[in-house]
Motif scaffolding. Sequence first.
Motif, mmCIF file in Angstrom:
data_model
loop_
_atom_site.group_PDB
_atom_site.id
_atom_site.type_symbol
_atom_site.label_atom_id
_atom_site.label_comp_id
_atom_site.label_asym_id
_atom_site.label_seq_id
_atom_site.Cartn_x
_atom_site.Cartn_y
_atom_site.Cartn_z
ATOM 1 N N MET A 102 0.841 -1.192 0.000
ATOM 2 C CA MET A 102 0.000 0.000 0.000
ATOM 3 C C MET A 102 0.875 1.241 0.000
ATOM 4 O O MET A 102 1.716 1.416 0.884
ATOM 5 C CB MET A 102 -0.927 0.014 1.222
ATOM 6 C CG MET A 102 -1.749 1.292 1.335
ATOM 7 S SD MET A 102 -3.091 1.251 2.555
ATOM 8 C CE MET A 102 -2.254 0.650 4.011
ATOM 9 N N PHE A 103 0.685 2.077 -1.003
ATOM 10 C CA PHE A 103 1.396 3.351 -1.068
ATOM 11 C C PHE A 103 0.713 4.375 -0.169
ATOM 12 O O PHE A 103 -0.511 4.360 -0.002
ATOM 13 C CB PHE A 103 1.416 3.897 -2.489
ATOM 14 C CG PHE A 103 2.281 3.136 -3.456
ATOM 15 C CD1 PHE A 103 3.274 2.265 -3.019
ATOM 16 C CD2 PHE A 103 2.114 3.295 -4.822
ATOM 17 C CE1 PHE A 103 4.069 1.573 -3.906
ATOM 18 C CE2 PHE A 103 2.906 2.608 -5.730
ATOM 19 C CZ PHE A 103 3.886 1.744 -5.274
ATOM 20 N N GLY A 104 1.494 5.269 0.381
ATOM 21 C CA GLY A 104 0.931 6.391 1.107
ATOM 22 C C GLY A 104 0.375 7.423 0.150
ATOM 23 O O GLY A 104 0.715 7.446 -1.037
ATOM 24 N N VAL A 105 -0.516 8.258 0.660
ATOM 25 C CA VAL A 105 -1.005 9.384 -0.126
ATOM 26 C C VAL A 105 -0.123 10.592 0.156
ATOM 27 O O VAL A 105 0.551 10.666 1.192
ATOM 28 C CB VAL A 105 -2.481 9.706 0.192
ATOM 29 C CG1 VAL A 105 -3.366 8.518 -0.132
ATOM 30 C CG2 VAL A 105 -2.661 10.125 1.647
ATOM 31 N N SER A 106 -0.113 11.529 -0.746
ATOM 32 C CA SER A 106 0.674 12.752 -0.565
ATOM 33 C C SER A 106 -0.132 13.778 0.227
ATOM 34 O O SER A 106 -1.362 13.824 0.128
ATOM 35 C CB SER A 106 1.056 13.341 -1.926
ATOM 36 O OG SER A 106 1.855 12.437 -2.648
ATOM 37 N N PRO A 107 0.543 14.590 1.024
ATOM 38 C CA PRO A 107 -0.189 15.613 1.773
ATOM 39 C C PRO A 107 -0.763 16.670 0.839
ATOM 40 O O PRO A 107 -0.200 16.964 -0.219
ATOM 41 C CB PRO A 107 0.879 16.205 2.696
ATOM 42 C CG PRO A 107 2.171 15.939 1.994
ATOM 43 C CD PRO A 107 1.994 14.633 1.277
ATOM 44 N N ASP A 108 -1.905 17.219 1.242
ATOM 45 C CA ASP A 108 -2.496 18.293 0.449
ATOM 46 C C ASP A 108 -1.849 19.628 0.826
ATOM 47 O O ASP A 108 -0.867 19.665 1.594
ATOM 48 C CB ASP A 108 -4.019 18.329 0.619
ATOM 49 C CG ASP A 108 -4.452 18.545 2.067
ATOM 50 O OD1 ASP A 108 -3.650 19.079 2.872
ATOM 51 O OD2 ASP A 108 -5.596 18.180 2.408
ATOM 52 N N ALA A 109 -2.381 20.716 0.304
ATOM 53 C CA ALA A 109 -1.784 22.037 0.518
ATOM 54 C C ALA A 109 -1.750 22.429 1.995
ATOM 55 O O ALA A 109 -0.883 23.198 2.421
ATOM 56 C CB ALA A 109 -2.541 23.092 -0.288
ATOM 57 N N SER A 110 -2.670 21.872 2.771
ATOM 58 C CA SER A 110 -2.704 22.198 4.199
ATOM 59 C C SER A 110 -1.869 21.233 5.023
ATOM 60 O O SER A 110 -1.815 21.352 6.253
ATOM 61 C CB SER A 110 -4.155 22.191 4.697
ATOM 62 O OG SER A 110 -4.704 20.885 4.585
ATOM 63 N N GLY A 111 -1.228 20.259 4.350
ATOM 64 C CA GLY A 111 -0.387 19.290 5.051
ATOM 65 C C GLY A 111 -1.128 18.074 5.564
ATOM 66 O O GLY A 111 -0.542 17.245 6.264
ATOM 67 N N GLU A 112 -2.412 17.942 5.221
ATOM 68 C CA GLU A 112 -3.191 16.798 5.685
ATOM 69 C C GLU A 112 -3.120 15.647 4.684
ATOM 70 O O GLU A 112 -3.009 15.865 3.467
ATOM 71 C CB GLU A 112 -4.650 17.208 5.915
ATOM 72 C CG GLU A 112 -4.823 18.181 7.070
ATOM 73 C CD GLU A 112 -6.280 18.501 7.337
ATOM 74 O OE1 GLU A 112 -7.073 18.483 6.365
ATOM 75 O OE2 GLU A 112 -6.626 18.756 8.507
ATOM 76 N N TYR A 113 -3.207 14.431 5.219
ATOM 77 C CA TYR A 113 -3.121 13.226 4.387
ATOM 78 C C TYR A 113 -4.519 12.648 4.168
ATOM 79 O O TYR A 113 -4.857 11.578 4.676
ATOM 80 C CB TYR A 113 -2.195 12.200 5.043
ATOM 81 C CG TYR A 113 -0.741 12.591 4.996
ATOM 82 C CD1 TYR A 113 0.121 12.047 4.055
ATOM 83 C CD2 TYR A 113 -0.211 13.519 5.899
ATOM 84 C CE1 TYR A 113 1.459 12.396 4.003
ATOM 85 C CE2 TYR A 113 1.124 13.884 5.859
ATOM 86 C CZ TYR A 113 1.952 13.318 4.911
ATOM 87 O OH TYR A 113 3.284 13.676 4.863
ATOM 88 N N ALA A 114 -5.316 13.366 3.414
ATOM 89 C CA ALA A 114 -6.685 12.932 3.159
ATOM 90 C C ALA A 114 -6.695 11.767 2.173
ATOM 91 O O ALA A 114 -5.870 11.699 1.251
ATOM 92 C CB ALA A 114 -7.514 14.088 2.619
ATOM 93 N N GLU A 115 -7.620 10.843 2.380
ATOM 94 C CA GLU A 115 -7.787 9.746 1.440
ATOM 95 C C GLU A 115 -8.232 10.282 0.084
ATOM 96 O O GLU A 115 -8.844 11.349 -0.011
ATOM 97 C CB GLU A 115 -8.807 8.740 1.971
ATOM 98 C CG GLU A 115 -8.322 7.931 3.153
ATOM 99 C CD GLU A 115 -7.139 7.036 2.809
ATOM 100 O OE1 GLU A 115 -7.142 6.417 1.736
ATOM 101 O OE2 GLU A 115 -6.201 6.964 3.633
ATOM 102 N N PRO A 116 -7.914 9.567 -1.004
ATOM 103 C CA PRO A 116 -8.336 10.011 -2.331
ATOM 104 C C PRO A 116 -9.847 10.227 -2.399
ATOM 105 O O PRO A 116 -10.620 9.523 -1.733
ATOM 106 C CB PRO A 116 -7.909 8.853 -3.248
ATOM 107 C CG PRO A 116 -6.790 8.194 -2.527
ATOM 108 C CD PRO A 116 -7.116 8.331 -1.063
ATOM 109 N N ASP A 117 -10.241 11.188 -3.205
ATOM 110 C CA ASP A 117 -11.649 11.550 -3.336
ATOM 111 C C ASP A 117 -12.338 10.547 -4.260
ATOM 112 O O ASP A 117 -12.795 10.874 -5.352
ATOM 113 C CB ASP A 117 -11.778 12.972 -3.876
ATOM 114 C CG ASP A 117 -13.205 13.482 -3.849
ATOM 115 O OD1 ASP A 117 -14.023 12.881 -3.129
ATOM 116 O OD2 ASP A 117 -13.501 14.459 -4.565
ATOM 117 N N ILE A 118 -12.391 9.296 -3.795
ATOM 118 C CA ILE A 118 -13.021 8.221 -4.546
ATOM 119 C C ILE A 118 -14.084 7.604 -3.660
ATOM 120 O O ILE A 118 -13.827 7.312 -2.491
ATOM 121 C CB ILE A 118 -12.017 7.127 -4.954
ATOM 122 C CG1 ILE A 118 -10.923 7.720 -5.842
ATOM 123 C CG2 ILE A 118 -12.720 5.977 -5.665
ATOM 124 C CD1 ILE A 118 -9.823 6.727 -6.157
#
Length: 344
Positions: free
Chosen positions: A89-105
Amino acid sequence: MKRFLIPLLLLAAPQAAFAEQFRCSGAAVSPIPAKAATNHDHGRYAPSDVSSLSKSFTAFDAVFDDADDDDGDGEPDLRLNPEYVIYEMFGVSPDASGEYAEPDISIRRPSKWYASPELVPLVEPIPDVTNKRLDDSYSGIGTIWNRGHLAMADHAQRIDGPASCNTHNFWNGSPQAAALNQGPWLHLENYSAAAANKFRSIWIVTGPIFDPATPKLTIGDADELKVEIPDAFFKILISEGPSGIETLAFIFEQPNELGEDGTPVPSRAWVRCSSAKREGHVYNHGPNLVPISEIERRTGLRLFHGHPERDAIVSAEADALWAIEERYWDPGPGVCGGQRSHPR
């Protein structure tokens, strides 16, 4: 925590994928190709000396228990469970605010799990069974025993919607107590996702455990396939880093017995995610930590075969889970009980 040196692959941090809602097909057999090309190396830490029934999917690799003699009585046994599932399992990249939100799927799951043509030769010879669709063996008992994912559908969504849809098949499922599935097991899955974010990727090896000394209980009506209920589940997390490899291994016991009406039921209780916050419950998986050698003893699997430090790796027992800071956890509402942490 000791690390064991191994050659490492250079990993590029995958970017989070975004997509609209994906509706899984309602067909009996998934129309989505099982395997699509990705950069994942699912089988890197696959156990050796297992069943000959195996299949690769986009999100995981699986091995299914075949008609071997599991209990040593000289007769072939069919548990109709996977032996194990493994995936990177790959990690997700942080968004602009630095949060690691799950993909919008967001997938719309199939109401029935998909049939697997490769398993037909396994179940076709079973006598006195007129309904040989595995999904129907779970029908009517789902409030007690869930079709428990081994590779989590949400973990597969990090690849894409079609990969997540294809987690809904019995290469990837075992009867799991509903409260276990929707409680501590789910929180450990959330923890695993956060760990992948911190370490860029992890491997997960997971499956059922059957204890030969306990009575064999099954789900499935008289005319249906009999699916054996596991006595426990295991999960192994594997992380690679600049200094080597680190593992966490868990066993979650699932004791079961016949209820008053003769139906198999769990003989212990778990706190579900939906009530954990209200009850003030904090999930703590530390008591479930074991050495990998204990999982090998109870499953017959053999991990890290051929590795020069195999004995040290499988005999080591972590005294605590990895420290995964809150910022690596999904900030959304999907985290079990809202608990974005683990006691140290």
